[in-house]
Design an enzyme around this catalytic site. Sequence first.
Site, PDB file in Angstrom:
ATOM      1  N   CYS A 124       2.232  -3.078   2.351  1.00 52.46           N
ATOM      2  CA  CYS A 124       2.783  -1.810   1.842  1.00 52.46           C
ATOM      3  C   CYS A 124       2.401  -1.548   0.393  1.00 52.46           C
ATOM      4  CB  CYS A 124       4.298  -1.774   2.018  1.00 52.46           C
ATOM      5  SG  CYS A 124       5.224  -2.686   0.766  1.00 52.46           S
ATOM      6  N   CYS A 170       9.872  -9.069  -2.175  1.00 55.77           N
ATOM      7  CA  CYS A 170       8.662  -8.528  -1.554  1.00 55.77           C
ATOM      8  C   CYS A 170       8.607  -9.028  -0.122  1.00 55.77           C
ATOM      9  CB  CYS A 170       7.418  -8.971  -2.330  1.00 55.77           C
ATOM     10  SG  CYS A 170       5.846  -8.524  -1.552  1.00 55.77           S
ATOM     11  N   HIS A 207     -18.592 -21.423  -6.640  1.00 58.22           N
ATOM     12  CA  HIS A 207     -19.999 -21.490  -6.252  1.00 58.22           C
ATOM     13  C   HIS A 207     -20.508 -22.924  -6.302  1.00 58.22           C
ATOM     14  CE1 HIS A 207     -20.660 -17.207  -5.865  1.00 58.22           C
ATOM     15  NE2 HIS A 207     -19.999 -17.016  -6.999  1.00 58.22           N
ATOM     16  N   CYS A 228       8.830  -3.303  -2.957  1.00 58.60           N
ATOM     17  CA  CYS A 228       9.246  -4.229  -4.012  1.00 58.60           C
ATOM     18  C   CYS A 228       9.050  -3.702  -5.442  1.00 58.60           C
ATOM     19  CB  CYS A 228       8.505  -5.554  -3.877  1.00 58.60           C
ATOM     20  SG  CYS A 228       6.720  -5.437  -3.972  1.00 58.60           S
ATOM     21  N   THR A 286     -13.213  -8.818 -15.922  1.00 55.58           N
ATOM     22  CA  THR A 286     -14.135  -9.607 -15.101  1.00 55.58           C
ATOM     23  C   THR A 286     -13.474 -10.834 -14.489  1.00 55.58           C
ATOM     24  OG1 THR A 286     -15.941  -8.851 -16.522  1.00 55.58           O
ATOM     25  CG2 THR A 286     -16.382 -10.730 -15.108  1.00 55.58           C
TER      26      THR A 286
END
Length: 489
Positions: A445, A408, A52, A450, A43
């Site tokens: 991608c 990456c 919020h 990576c 979660t």
Amino acid sequence: MQQSYDVVVIGGGVVGSAIARELSRWRLRIAVLEKESDVCTQTSGRNTGMLHAGFLYKTGSLKAICAVEGNQEFDAVAQELDVPFKRTGKLIVGFTDEHRQRLEHFMARGEANGVKGLELIDRKRMDELEPSAGGNFAMWCPASGILDPFAYTIALAENAVRNGVEYFLNCAFLGEERQPDGTHLLRTEKGDFRTRWVVNSAGLHSAEVSARLGIPGYVIKPVKGEYFVLDKLAGQFARIPVYPAPNPDNTFDTHATPTVDGNVLIGPDSQLARDDQDYESTQAAMDGLIESGSRMFQHMEKSYFIRNFAGIRPKRVDPATGTVQDFVLETRDEAPGVVNLVGIESPGLTSALPLARRAVALIRAKEELVPNPGFDPRRKGIRRFIDMSDGEREAAIAANPDYGEIFCRCEQVTKAEILQAIHNPLGVHTVNGVKVRTRATMGRCQGGYCETRITEALQQELGLDCRDIELGPAGSWMFTGSVKGGGEA
């Protein structure tokens, strides 16, 4: 082997890690038991990443109080823990007179809860704030914001560890035996833990853990929500989260939310999950997200879709009526030495530290705690190459040549960042662990370039065989042997 602590926290998600950090302000021996391989796999990591404001929740409820408190302090918290955060504001849009009435109702509730700056605006003002938003009018909530739920949870946990807390990953809680001296003997997959206090912050499993600790009767309904992740090319059209007018049951349908890193999330929908591992995506849900998301965000082009995922919210419901209930944070005379949190769903991310302070206060009401003079609330995250100026990049590479090697391409994550993630304070050594600490594999991608470099770095840095490397959960092996030649790896 049996280990002894003053406090053991069951569950290392955002609330459990916030509690661990707050406990580390005191001279206590503290452990966190987390059944997953990392602190943000369920979660706490599978959500919209919204800070919020607190206008949705019943005035006087724990949800409302903690959401408003957590929202108003978060600029300082984000700076202290070095986590990305943007106070973007939020549009809650409407199309009909009924929607306008609901927005007026929630604006009045928000003002009663202490939410600042709420106003109803017309389409002209909406176009000034967010021209890509659907709707004919909206409630503007400038207090709302966006954050990275992975980064925040990890930051809380790392700061707790730096202040002396011990984390035990892949360590599921199995049961409890009350000892003659009043302490708790906790049975786990990694041995027994004896403790004076136990804190239940088990999220999806909080009702089950509550019953095992002597407080039965709570019912958790696992509600699943699916999402699309849109490419950063779509992010240029999304500056502000756009939500539909709340439903009569105080829930939201699909919304469009930019992320702190420039993507856009479309979702979630809402459906009853089969169980706590029902994370599969369905075609029906995806089709529904496209239809409903297009009403919130006018650039729902399929060429922008790069990924989808699902999360599960642990909603506490009345067993007789099924009505969603407030957070539970309690101690009980019939379960001494237990601090019990049940049904911590949205706005749990926003409420984590306010809940943590209240959980620690329940312990302090029972015994005197001694402050930890060495407590340091500050935590420094991994310095990201993508966020540096050209001059800063030159200086970083000169100081550490690994900043000059890109692992990456999509997210411009360097070898230096990958190595820092591998050697993280929590001891997480999975591909997904590197992912959520650096954003490597989160780009267009999705790891095509990576992922092999990350696994090679894990092998080299940790001295692992390739068959020891896991994607994320225990048993999710990346390799079973040699890719070429059919021989031994």
